[in-house]
Write a protein that holds these residues in place. Structure first.
Motif: not given
Length: 397
Positions: A21-29, A342-354, A388-389
């Protein structure tokens, strides 16, 4: 095509799923900070890389003995004696294609269908997947902060039944970064041996554990003189973490003498031999220069750990037990009102931290803990804590 029941039972490795999933976000810039994978960011020691370059001069790189070259087996035995206080012979060392292959050999040699195997919860998922692939009935034993998320002699005694044949114990542990005491490890291995059982002790992160009060590196479970421990315990380790050779796929097992011949036959049939170039170059890991580099990196990981622990406290995320090794922090996220997925999903999509959800590592703490790997640069760790903060603050409204 009909898929085997064995393969169907293997659960996804969520750390890798989140990496996709992180790779997909990185491909979007997007700039994504990856704190989900246990991979040191330093790479291999310079002397190893120089040796590897020299090996690409066109010389034949033929098969080696199934358990590795005599020179590398001797070097590992000497390293275990000097660094971890364990006297083992080169003949007991099996060089493998990563620590995963060491666990593969151990489980193939020791596990029969229906055998009960004890593993702490939380724990590294592949340990139980290997055991279950050979037909083991794995019992995940819940652990708590009171035992530093480690199995203890009392927990093993309580969980033992007539069907149990062995235990797999990791110290320091993935995902918690915490260690069992040497006394507890020896006591557990001794008690299991007394019941006619075996123990596999995962010491993959032992080189990254904090030194003792005397400044000496921590001791291996095989540093004891107890003959029962030596006769019934398999130790596995790796070049990936302390030496930073993740992609070179090289590890080892230290085997009881009567398991060596069995392991050799298994290795011959499973994968012929470990990678020859990696074996030849790995001798350079044991030079004074490379050992000094590895120790400097261990100290840097300790500095990063402090940075992360202080940062998590500042943003209101609790760490129930401070780690003393590896490069992981096991974080309690129950205060956020989200479960770990849920925490990991949202941390990735909203904070871009895996991060990695606790469901990778067991059942008991799966819903309310996540694993953070601090095998990343200081700059990325500082940025990730800030992100994350902000994320946690927004969750709180």
């Amino acid at each position: 095509m009909q898929i085997s029941r064995r393969a169907q039972r293997v659960a996804p490795f969520y750390a890798m799923e989140f990496a996709k999933k992180a790779g997909e976000l990185e491909a979007q810039g997007h700039h994504v900070i990856r704190l989900n994978i246990g991979e040191p960011d330093f790479g291999a020691p310079p002397a190893f890389l120089e040796a590897a370059r020299e090996l690409t001069d066109g010389r034949p790189l033929t098969y080696t003995d199934a358990l590795g070259t005599p020179e590398l087996r001797a070097a590992i035995a000497e390293f275990y004696a000097a660094h971890f206080g364990a006297r083992v012979t080169p003949a007991q060392v099996a060089v493998t294609s990563g620590a995963s292959a060491a666990l593969l050999l151990a489980c193939a040699a020791l596990v029969d269908p229906g055998d009960g195997v004890l593993i702490g919860d939380p724990s590294y998922p592949c340990n139980r997947q290997f055991a279950e692939s050979f037909g083991a009935e794995v019992t995940l034993v819940p652990t708590t902060p009171a035992t530093r998320f480690q199995l203890s002699p009392a927990l093993v005694e309580e969980a033992w039944t007539d069907s149990i044949r062995g235990a797999i114990i990791a110290s320091p542990s993935n995902p918690t970064g915490t260690s069992a005491s040497l006394a507890d490890l020896v006591e557990m291995c001794r008690a299991i041996a007394g019941r006619g059982g075996w123990t596999i002790v995962d010491e993959i992160y032992l080189g990254l554990a904090d030194p003792g009060a005397d400044g000496h590196p921590p001791r291996s479970v095989l540093s004891t003189d107890d003959r029962g421990v030596h006769a019934n315990t398999v130790v596995i380790n790796s070049f990936s973490k302390y030496f930073g050779l993740t992609g070179w796929r090289l590890g080892w097992a230290i085997l009881p003498e009567d398991v060596v011949e069995v392991a050799e036959r298994l290795a011959q049939n499973f994968y012929v031999c470990p990678p020859t170039p990696a074996q030849l170059a790995a001798l350079a890991c044991f030079t004074p220069e490379s050992l000094a580099v590895s120790e400097d990196r261990r100290r840097e990981f300790a500095n990063r750990r402090r940075l992360v622990l202080d940062g998590l406290e500042r943003i209101g995320l609790r760490v129930p037990v401070e780690p003393d090794g590896a490069f992981y922090v096991y974080v309690d996220i129950s205060s956020t009102g989200l479960d770990s997925g849920q925490f990991c999903d949202r941390a990735l999509t909203e904070a871009h931290v895996v991060l990695t959800p606790g469901k990778d590592f067991g059942v008991d703490t799966a819903a309310d803990h996540v694993r953070l790997s601090y095998a990343a640069s200081t700059a990325d760790l500082e940025d990730a804590i800030d992100r994350l903060g902000t994320f946690v603050k927004e969750l709180a409204g």
